[in-house]
Structures are given as structure tokens and as C-alpha cells.
Design a protein around this motif. Structure first.
Motif, PDB file in Angstrom:
ATOM      1  N   HIS A 284      24.115  -7.350  42.758  1.00  0.00           N
ATOM      2  CA  HIS A 284      23.423  -8.028  42.006  1.00  0.00           C
ATOM      3  C   HIS A 284      23.933  -8.389  40.348  1.00  0.00           C
ATOM      4  O   HIS A 284      23.510  -8.744  39.362  1.00  0.00           O
ATOM      5  N   LEU A 285      25.315  -8.099  40.474  1.00  0.00           N
ATOM      6  CA  LEU A 285      26.062  -8.429  39.107  1.00  0.00           C
ATOM      7  C   LEU A 285      26.699  -9.603  39.240  1.00  0.00           C
ATOM      8  O   LEU A 285      27.150 -10.082  40.233  1.00  0.00           O
ATOM      9  N   ASN A 286      26.725 -10.261  38.270  1.00  0.00           N
ATOM     10  CA  ASN A 286      27.451 -11.846  37.948  1.00  0.00           C
ATOM     11  C   ASN A 286      28.872 -11.223  37.660  1.00  0.00           C
ATOM     12  O   ASN A 286      29.324 -10.306  37.436  1.00  0.00           O
ATOM     13  N   ALA A 287      29.711 -12.530  37.742  1.00  0.00           N
ATOM     14  CA  ALA A 287      31.013 -12.284  37.670  1.00  0.00           C
ATOM     15  C   ALA A 287      31.547 -11.572  36.285  1.00  0.00           C
ATOM     16  O   ALA A 287      32.556 -10.861  36.098  1.00  0.00           O
ATOM     17  N   ALA A 288      30.910 -12.031  35.260  1.00  0.00           N
ATOM     18  CA  ALA A 288      31.242 -11.690  33.823  1.00  0.00           C
ATOM     19  C   ALA A 288      30.655  -9.941  33.939  1.00  0.00           C
ATOM     20  O   ALA A 288      31.616  -9.299  33.347  1.00  0.00           O
ATOM     21  N   GLU A 289      29.796  -9.652  34.303  1.00  0.00           N
ATOM     22  CA  GLU A 289      29.337  -8.297  34.276  1.00  0.00           C
ATOM     23  C   GLU A 289      30.239  -7.417  35.003  1.00  0.00           C
ATOM     24  O   GLU A 289      30.639  -6.494  34.574  1.00  0.00           O
ATOM     25  N   TYR A 290      30.607  -7.999  36.147  1.00  0.00           N
ATOM     26  CA  TYR A 290      31.505  -7.122  37.239  1.00  0.00           C
ATOM     27  C   TYR A 290      33.070  -7.247  36.443  1.00  0.00           C
ATOM     28  O   TYR A 290      33.436  -5.891  36.550  1.00  0.00           O
ATOM     29  N   HIS A 291      33.503  -8.124  35.886  1.00  0.00           N
ATOM     30  CA  HIS A 291      34.851  -8.112  35.136  1.00  0.00           C
ATOM     31  C   HIS A 291      34.668  -7.072  33.995  1.00  0.00           C
ATOM     32  O   HIS A 291      35.669  -6.385  33.674  1.00  0.00           O
ATOM     33  N   SER A 292      33.411  -7.087  33.099  1.00  0.00           N
ATOM     34  CA  SER A 292      33.361  -6.171  32.009  1.00  0.00           C
ATOM     35  C   SER A 292      33.680  -4.747  32.619  1.00  0.00           C
ATOM     36  O   SER A 292      34.104  -3.648  31.849  1.00  0.00           O
ATOM     37  N   LEU A 293      32.776  -4.278  33.694  1.00  0.00           N
ATOM     38  CA  LEU A 293      32.906  -3.014  34.129  1.00  0.00           C
ATOM     39  C   LEU A 293      34.241  -2.759  34.513  1.00  0.00           C
ATOM     40  O   LEU A 293      34.888  -1.504  34.455  1.00  0.00           O
ATOM     41  N   LEU A 294      34.923  -3.369  35.270  1.00  0.00           N
ATOM     42  CA  LEU A 294      36.519  -3.323  35.766  1.00  0.00           C
ATOM     43  C   LEU A 294      37.303  -3.116  34.214  1.00  0.00           C
ATOM     44  O   LEU A 294      38.072  -2.390  34.524  1.00  0.00           O
ATOM     45  N   GLN A 295      37.061  -3.862  33.346  1.00  0.00           N
ATOM     46  CA  GLN A 295      37.704  -3.816  32.168  1.00  0.00           C
ATOM     47  C   GLN A 295      37.468  -2.261  31.538  1.00  0.00           C
ATOM     48  O   GLN A 295      38.419  -1.583  30.803  1.00  0.00           O
ATOM     49  N   MET A 296      36.573  -1.738  31.477  1.00  0.00           N
ATOM     50  CA  MET A 296      36.175  -0.501  31.114  1.00  0.00           C
ATOM     51  C   MET A 296      36.639   0.525  31.814  1.00  0.00           C
ATOM     52  O   MET A 296      37.237   1.513  31.336  1.00  0.00           O
ATOM     53  N   ILE A 297      36.799   0.349  33.115  1.00  0.00           N
ATOM     54  CA  ILE A 297      37.471   1.412  33.802  1.00  0.00           C
ATOM     55  C   ILE A 297      39.026   1.473  33.580  1.00  0.00           C
ATOM     56  O   ILE A 297      39.675   2.284  33.400  1.00  0.00           O
ATOM     57  N   LYS A 298      39.677   0.135  33.407  1.00  0.00           N
ATOM     58  CA  LYS A 298      40.943   0.093  32.990  1.00  0.00           C
ATOM     59  C   LYS A 298      41.233   0.712  31.689  1.00  0.00           C
ATOM     60  O   LYS A 298      42.265   1.429  31.428  1.00  0.00           O
ATOM     61  N   SER A 299      40.271   0.369  30.698  1.00  0.00           N
ATOM     62  CA  SER A 299      40.371   1.001  29.458  1.00  0.00           C
ATOM     63  C   SER A 299      40.490   2.515  29.578  1.00  0.00           C
ATOM     64  O   SER A 299      41.008   3.477  28.750  1.00  0.00           O
ATOM     65  N   LEU A 300      39.514   3.380  30.456  1.00  0.00           N
ATOM     66  CA  LEU A 300      39.356   4.460  30.519  1.00  0.00           C
ATOM     67  C   LEU A 300      40.594   5.123  31.161  1.00  0.00           C
ATOM     68  O   LEU A 300      41.266   6.226  30.951  1.00  0.00           O
TER      69      LEU A 300
END
Length: 74
Positions: A45-61
Motif C-alpha cells: 500500500h506504499l507509493n514509491a515516495a513513501e517506500y523510498h523515504s523508509l529506505l532512506q531512514m534505514i540507510k541513515s540508521l
């Protein structure tokens, strides 16, 4: 080195300092796991921007974990 017996007893009775580095890593891993679980459950149910944002959070962590490992708190 303690000067006398009273000072030695006070030093023994002090509570141990929490391991700040360990606690920080544990918190980061918890956040990372929560994000991954969210993606797993709601990924359809995630759009591309939401998915990308979550992946960026993981990368930042991941970057934060690397930085914490490189810091000496001694």
C-alpha cells in the motif's frame, strides 16, 4: 586509587553507568526492525515516495550505527 576506606566504600556503592553506546545501538536496531516490519506489512500500500523515504531512514540508521561504533566514550 581511593585515599581511605570510606572513599573506597563510596566508589563500590556507586551504581554502574549504563552502557550508552550499547543502549544507542539497541534503540537504533529497534527502529530499524520497526521500519522493516512496517514495509513488510504495508509494502503493498506504499507509493514509491513513501517506500523510498523508509529506505532512506534505514540507510541513515545504518550510517548512525557506523558512526557510533567509531566513537570512544572512555
Amino acid at each position: 586509587m581511593p585515599q581511605n576506606r570510606n572513599q573506597q566504600n563510596r566508589e563500590k556503592s556507586r551504581p554502574q553507568e549504563p552502557d550508552v553506546q550499547y543502549n544507542a545501538m539497541l534503540e537504533i536496531q529497534t527502529m530499524e526492525s520497526s521500519i522493516i516490519r512496517y514495509i513488510t506489512v504495508h509494502g503493498d500500500h506504499l507509493n514509491a515516495a513513501e517506500y523510498h523515504s523508509l529506505l532512506q531512514m534505514i540507510k541513515s540508521l545504518e550510517e548512525l550505527k557506523t558512526a557510533i561504533k567509531g566513537v570512544s566514550l572512555d
